[in-house]
Design an enzyme around this catalytic site. Structure first.
Site, mmCIF file in Angstrom:
data_model
loop_
_atom_site.group_PDB
_atom_site.id
_atom_site.type_symbol
_atom_site.label_atom_id
_atom_site.label_comp_id
_atom_site.label_asym_id
_atom_site.label_seq_id
_atom_site.Cartn_x
_atom_site.Cartn_y
_atom_site.Cartn_z
ATOM 1 N N ASP A 1 -83.156 -71.325 -36.030
ATOM 2 C CA ASP A 1 -83.048 -72.381 -37.044
ATOM 3 C C ASP A 1 -84.336 -73.190 -37.199
ATOM 4 O O ASP A 1 -84.439 -74.005 -38.128
ATOM 5 C CB ASP A 1 -81.944 -73.386 -36.661
ATOM 6 C CG ASP A 1 -80.553 -72.824 -36.908
ATOM 7 O OD1 ASP A 1 -80.441 -71.770 -37.540
ATOM 8 O OD2 ASP A 1 -79.581 -73.470 -36.445
ATOM 9 N N GLY B 1 -73.916 -77.869 -33.924
ATOM 10 C CA GLY B 1 -74.080 -77.138 -35.182
ATOM 11 C C GLY B 1 -74.820 -77.932 -36.239
ATOM 12 O O GLY B 1 -74.852 -77.549 -37.409
ATOM 13 N N LEU B 2 -75.443 -79.050 -35.829
ATOM 14 C CA LEU B 2 -76.217 -79.858 -36.781
ATOM 15 C C LEU B 2 -77.714 -79.582 -36.679
ATOM 16 O O LEU B 2 -78.518 -80.190 -37.397
ATOM 17 C CB LEU B 2 -75.968 -81.354 -36.555
ATOM 18 C CG LEU B 2 -74.541 -81.864 -36.766
ATOM 19 C CD1 LEU B 2 -74.482 -83.378 -36.578
ATOM 20 C CD2 LEU B 2 -74.019 -81.504 -38.151
ATOM 21 N N GLY B 3 -78.098 -78.707 -35.770
ATOM 22 C CA GLY B 3 -79.504 -78.277 -35.676
ATOM 23 C C GLY B 3 -80.449 -79.308 -35.087
ATOM 24 O O GLY B 3 -81.666 -79.208 -35.290
ATOM 25 N N GLY B 4 -79.922 -80.287 -34.345
ATOM 26 C CA GLY B 4 -80.768 -81.377 -33.832
ATOM 27 C C GLY B 4 -81.968 -80.883 -33.024
ATOM 28 O O GLY B 4 -83.107 -81.268 -33.304
ATOM 29 N N PRO C 1 -76.122 -85.537 -32.673
ATOM 30 C CA PRO C 1 -75.452 -85.048 -31.458
ATOM 31 C C PRO C 1 -75.855 -83.604 -31.143
ATOM 32 O O PRO C 1 -76.157 -82.838 -32.057
ATOM 33 C CB PRO C 1 -73.961 -85.125 -31.807
ATOM 34 C CG PRO C 1 -73.854 -85.699 -33.152
ATOM 35 C CD PRO C 1 -75.198 -85.885 -33.749
ATOM 36 N N SER D 1 -83.369 -77.929 -32.933
ATOM 37 C CA SER D 1 -84.283 -77.138 -33.766
ATOM 38 C C SER D 1 -85.128 -78.056 -34.640
ATOM 39 O O SER D 1 -86.323 -77.826 -34.841
ATOM 40 C CB SER D 1 -83.494 -76.182 -34.669
ATOM 41 O OG SER D 1 -82.688 -75.345 -33.888
ATOM 42 N N LYS E 1 -78.865 -80.785 -40.209
ATOM 43 C CA LYS E 1 -78.451 -79.888 -41.313
ATOM 44 C C LYS E 1 -76.955 -79.611 -41.226
ATOM 45 O O LYS E 1 -76.329 -79.773 -40.172
ATOM 46 C CB LYS E 1 -79.216 -78.558 -41.266
ATOM 47 C CG LYS E 1 -79.079 -77.736 -39.966
ATOM 48 C CD LYS E 1 -77.889 -76.813 -39.865
ATOM 49 C CE LYS E 1 -77.885 -75.997 -38.581
ATOM 50 N NZ LYS E 1 -76.592 -75.427 -38.198
#
Ligand code: C5P
Length: 317
Positions: free
Chosen positions: A161, A123-126, A119, A128, A17
């Site tokens: 998240d 902050g890309l929510g991987g 990664p 979660s 995200k």
């Protein structure tokens, strides 16, 4: 998320995200921060393979997808390129499945294989997204019949998240991020995304951020995205955590300056960082800008587009 059943194994592609808007409203008594954030799913996916075991054990193996680390520029260790890969009990995939196993009282266990492309600490929510996929896979494989609301409750206990990723698409998220209001009618957007060689810790970034006296609300950005000309979008993009993150990592400012020159519709950091993205005019432009980021040796450069909940649900059986 895209779900498929291949023999006894459930396979889920679960997206990353971006936060198109993130305001910190105030610090709460429980130590979390009340936020308002507009999140959208993008076309960078981790893949989870889930099969049941007859014993009660939960087993997880994970690794980076072929080429993920290699696409990062510079002489960096793999941890610097894409972040660390927590295995065993530190991985929230196992925590999520363990919680659902206890919640449901199911006797089966699971063997889970996680292939990472998103990664971490970025902050890309991987993580979660992986946890949400694991909950959906376990619910289906163990035939638990848990409702979305039940899964949402378990998801929120795992991380702020995680509930967003049960349905993906775009959503306005409030509370500590776990209160989801789906958003439809956003235009398809194309992004260049870069993950600098160092990640940022979410608790540290939140701790050092001062909530503003007069918070901004997301309504203007929503209106601009739905009805406005793309040239107006950049005025309303916003991430309250970015200023703090720029003080913590020199990479964020360095990347912002490159984005200032490349001709995006707007750019900012995602979540608590350290990933940074630009909204590009089209897919070709996103690839062009990703190439510039790579040439500037700013980290792992990617391009992606928004994916809607409908697109992600298309192959759900
Ligand atoms: O919920 P999650 O596990 O992702 O949060 C990690 C940490 O980030 C929390 O322990 C908290 O320190 C911080 N956080 C916060 N406010 C939020 C979300 C996270 O302070 N809304």
């Amino acid at each position: 998320m895209l779900i498929d059943q291949v023999g006894p194994e459930i396979e889920i592609h679960t997206p990353a995200k971006l936060n198109l808007f993130l305001e910190v409203l105030f610090r709460r008594e429980d130590g979390f921060h009340e936020i308002e954030t507009l999140m959208t799913s993008i076309s960078i996916y981790d893949t989870i393979y889930f099969s049941t075991r007859t014993d009660h054990q939960l087993r997880l193996t994970c690794g980076w997808a072929h080429g993920t680390r290699a696409r990062s520029s510079g002489e960096l260790t793999s941890g610097q390129r894409v972040g660390d890969l927590p295995e065993g009990g530190d991985n929230i995939v196992l925590q999520a499945v363990d919680r659902l196993q206890k919640h449901s009282g199911v006797r089966s266990g699971a063997s889970i294989r996680l292939v990472k492309r998103i990664p971490s600490s970025s902050g890309l929510g991987g993580a979660s997204s992986d946890a949400a996929a694991a909950l959906v896979a376990a619910n289906s494989a163990w035939k638990l019949g848990c409702s979305r609301d039940e899964l949402r409750t378990v998801a929120a206990e795992i991380g702020s998240d995680v509930p967003f990723f049960l349905d993906c698409g775009s959503a306005m998220c409030r509370g500590r991020g776990e209160r989801i209001q789906p958003v439809v009618g956003l235009p398809r957007m194309h992004f260049a995304v870069v993950r600098p060689p160092e990640g940022l810790s979410t608790p540290r970034v939140f701790k050092q951020c001062r909530p503003p006296a007069d918070p901004v609300r997301a309504g203007d950005l929503l209106d601009a995205l739905r009805f406005g000309c793309p040239s107006t979008w950049s005025r309303h993009l916003m991430n309250r955590l970015q200023e703090t993150a720029e003080r913590m990592s020199p990479w964020i400012q360095r990347i912002r300056r490159v984005f200032d020159r490349v001709g995006c519709l707007g750019h900012q950091m995602s979540g608590s960082g350290s990933c940074y993205f630009g909204i590009c005019r089209n897919g070709r432009d996103a690839r062009r800008i990703a190439r510039i980021l790579r040439a500037n040796r700013l980290g792992l450069s990617m391009h992606a587009n928004t994916v809607t909940a409908t697109q992600l649900g298309a192959s759900l059986r």
